[in-house]
Structure formats: structure tokens, C-alpha cells
Design an enzyme around this catalytic site. Structure first.
Site, PDB file in Angstrom:
ATOM      1  N   THR A 128     -65.881  97.974  13.905  1.00 51.78           N
ATOM      2  CA  THR A 128     -65.762  96.590  14.372  1.00 51.78           C
ATOM      3  C   THR A 128     -64.879  95.743  13.462  1.00 51.78           C
ATOM      4  O   THR A 128     -64.814  95.984  12.247  1.00 51.78           O
ATOM      5  CB  THR A 128     -67.170  95.948  14.449  1.00 51.78           C
ATOM      6  OG1 THR A 128     -67.022  94.539  14.646  1.00 51.78           O
ATOM      7  CG2 THR A 128     -67.962  96.165  13.179  1.00 51.78           C
ATOM      8  N   TYR A 152     -74.606  93.192  10.271  1.00 49.62           N
ATOM      9  CA  TYR A 152     -74.011  94.018  11.322  1.00 49.62           C
ATOM     10  C   TYR A 152     -72.709  94.666  10.818  1.00 49.62           C
ATOM     11  O   TYR A 152     -72.538  95.884  10.870  1.00 49.62           O
ATOM     12  CB  TYR A 152     -73.739  93.173  12.580  1.00 49.62           C
ATOM     13  CG  TYR A 152     -72.875  93.874  13.578  1.00 49.62           C
ATOM     14  CD1 TYR A 152     -73.358  94.979  14.281  1.00 49.62           C
ATOM     15  CD2 TYR A 152     -71.561  93.460  13.825  1.00 49.62           C
ATOM     16  CE1 TYR A 152     -72.555  95.654  15.193  1.00 49.62           C
ATOM     17  CE2 TYR A 152     -70.766  94.119  14.733  1.00 49.62           C
ATOM     18  CZ  TYR A 152     -71.254  95.214  15.419  1.00 49.62           C
ATOM     19  OH  TYR A 152     -70.452  95.881  16.306  1.00 49.62           O
TER      20      TYR A 152
END
Ligand code: UDP
Length: 336
Positions: A128, A152
Site C-alpha cells: 500500500t 495499517y
């Protein structure tokens, strides 16, 4: 034998983790459309059984279950893994970090160990842009510093680190694809974003356009961007799925090389531009409410995608905001 290596490529069975989820299900469709065998493992916590075509073998289970994964690898002669399974809600990762280190980092560690033990040669990982944190320069290149600002992003960066070490020690190569803002839906209407409790802008705007919510909040109007709202690089989920197929071919063609590549279009749109596109395509006006900035949101996040295009031979085909929004709207209208 054709002698060009393509036979093996076509036949290699791919284990798709999280194949019942939003991005994973589009990858399964892309593999199936290309006639390439796939097996799905998904625990159906956020995924949907209907998102996986009936003719694709499906196992309900956890990727951290090494015995189960080991059996799947042996039974189906798995040559490659596309690893989508994981938790993806940034604010949740801030309040429940251990969930992210369990579902993302620890589960990936177990999966990678099962892959190595089972002789899997290629591993494609859903990474990501959140691994970059707040970028110093836009567009972001792959060698930009990776300093995640939430658990995250850190949970994904830790998996990238494990893969680098494992690829150096074992006969496995990997491609970490660093996704920017994924949106849209299968143009044929076979899958789309369906998980309840959406937080992503295009999904929320599509819900508002379909009368499922009364307004859209604009989080921050004082960013250092042309219209003051946050700028993001939105990529169509089907183009992203296609990048995974190209990544698989790239890993197979040169099994000693691994890659870390940005997946975006290299162009950003502001929150206002996205909402204007939705209005234009629906002939309606979504109510906007100006709200304060959301914690941890960078002003702008845009990919430098030249490495992905050059390395993978990937050609984005839906590099157009209206196309992304149109497909998201079509999917949203079909959802109950
Ligand atoms: N955003 C917004 N309203 C929303 C959801 C998002 O203004 O209801 C903004 C957010 O602040 C960011 C952009 O839209 O600038 C994209 O946010 P999203 O949550 O879709 O993805 P992120 O970039 O955070 O991963």
C-alpha cells in the site's frame, strides 16, 4: 512442448488469498478470464462467497492456518500465491493495532512459511501507499522513504520486509504492489465493493448518489492543493487486477528478481473533483458538508507509476476518473 515457457505459465495454479474480497475477487476474475487456474482461500469475514465464481475451487479458512494452507498447496500443486487477505481500515488500525499485526503481519508470516515449506516459487503481495506515510515529494517513487503513520501501513511494511529477507534466503521471488486509491468495479458487473461501513471516498459518494446516505463530508478544505481538498491517485480495480497477472508473468520470467512497484495512474484528483464527477454522471447534486481534516491524511498522494509500467509491461486501460465513477455507480445501484 512449445519451448517458450508459456505452457508452464498458463498451467501454474495460483492460490488467491482473500479472493472473496473486493480486490481479490477482481483478480480471480482476471485469472479466470485469462484461462489461468486459481484456488481461493478466504475466511469470509469481510468477503462474500458469491464473489467467487462457482467453477473456481474455494476453501473457507484462515491464511494463518499453516496446515490448511500446506494441504492446499500440495493438493493443487500451487506455484504462486497472490496474497490479498488482510484488514484494511486505517482508523481501525489506530484503535486496534494488534488486530492489524495479527491479520496482516502475523498471518502473512505464517502464509509465507507455508509457501516456502510447500515449494511455492512466486508471491505477489498487496502492499500500500500507506507504507510511505506523508511523502516528501509527489509523485512518489518506489525509493521514497517508507515511514508509515498508522499501524495499517506498518503492518504491510513489515510484510514487505519479511518477503525481502525470505526471497534472499529461499527459492522464492516476490512482487509487492503498493496500491494507491483503489476504486470502481468490474465493468461486466460481476463484482464490486460490497463490504458494509465504507470509508473510501468514491464508495461513499456512490452511496450518496444512490440515496443510501444524505450527504458526503469533505474532510479538510485547507490542504496545500489547488482547491484545498485532499488529492489522491484513484486506480480502477480491474486495471489493478491486471497488474497482478503481469506481475506473475514477470516473476516467472526472471525467478531470481523481486520487485516493489507503485500501482496508480500518476495523476491526482481532489475530493471536490471526485464529487463533481459523480454529480455530472448522475445529473444530481450530492450535498457536501465541510468538516475538519481527518487525522493522518496527507495533502496529496500520487504514484510515480513508470516502474510498474516498464517492469510489468502493464498497460492501464481505464485511466479515467469518469470510467471509475461510472463503474462504481453501476455496482452501487445493483446492491441492495
Ligand atoms: N475523504 C472525504 N470524505 C470522505 C472520505 C474521504 O473528504 O467521506 C477524503 C480523504 O480525506 C482523502 C480522500 O478523500 O483526502 C481519499 O480518502 P479515502 O478514505 O478514500 O482513501 P485514503 O486516501 O484515506 O486511503
Amino acid at each position: 512442448m512449445r519451448g517458450d515457457g508459456m505452457e508452464a505459465t498458463d498451467r501454474m495454479t495460483v492460490l488467491v488469498t482473500g479472493g472473496a474480497g473486493y480486490i481479490g475477487s477482481h483478480a480471480v476474475l482476471a485469472l479466470r478470464d485469462a484461462g489461468r487456474p486459481a484456488v481461493v482461500i478466504d475466511n469470509l469475514v469481510t468477503g462474500f462467497r458469491w464473489a467467487v465464481p462457482e467453477d473456481v475451487p474455494f476453501v473457507e479458512g484462515n491464511v494463518a492456518d499453516m496446515d490448511l494452507v500446506g494441504r492446499i498447496i500440495a493438493e493443487h500443486d500451487i506455484g504462486a500465491i497472490m496474497h490479498f487477505a488482510g484488514s484494511v481500515v486505517v482508523p481501525e488500525s489506530v484503535v486496534d493495532p494488534l488486530k492489524y499485526y495479527r491479520n496482516n503481519t502475523a498471518a502473512s508470516r505464517a502464509l509465507i512459511e507455508a509457501a516456502v515449506a510447500g515449494g511455492v516459487r512466486h508471491f505477489i503481495f498487496s502492499s500500500t501507499a500507506a507504507t510511505y506515510g506523508i511523502p516528501e515529494a509527489i509523485p512518489v517513487t518506489e525509493d521514497a522513504p517508507q515511514r508509515p503513520i498508522n499501524p495499517y501501513g506498518m503492518s504491510k511494511l513489515m510484510t514487505e520486509a519479511m518477503l525481502a529477507d525470505v526471497a534472499a534466503a529461499h527459492p522464492l521471488n516476490y512482487c509487492a504492489l503498493r496500491y494507491f486509491n483503489v476504486a470502481g468495479a468490474d465493468p461486466q458487473g460481476r463484482s464490486g465493493q460490497s463490504t458494509a461501513g465504507a470509508t473510501h471516498l468514491i464508495k461513499i459518494a456512490a452511496e450518496a448518489a444512490c440515496g443510501k446516505r444524505g450527504h458526503v463530508a469533505i474532510f479538510g478544505t485547507d490542504y496545500a492543493t489547488p482547491d484545498g481538498t485532499g488529492v489522491r491517485d484513484y486506480i480502477h480495480v480491474s486495471d489493478l487486477a491486471e497488474a497482478h497477472l503481469r506481475a506473475l508473468d514477470t516473476l516467472m520470467a526472471e525467478p531470481t528478481r523481486s520487485h516493489r512497484l507503485n500501482c496508480g495512474y500518476g495523476r491526482g484528483f481532489s475530493v471536490r473533483e471526485v464529487l463533481d464527477a459523480v454529480d455530472r454522471l448522475t445529473n444530481r447534486t450530492i450535498e457536501r458538508r465541510l468538516e475538519p481534516r481527518r487525522a493522518g491524511d496527507p495533502d496529496a498522494l500520487v504514484a510515480d507509476n513508470r516502474a510498474a509500467i516498464a517492469t510489468l509491461g502493464w498497460t492501464p486501460r481505464r485511466d479515467d476518473l469518469d470510467t471509475i465513477v461510472r463503474d462504481a455507480l453501476a455496482w452501487e445501484r445493483g446492491l441492495k
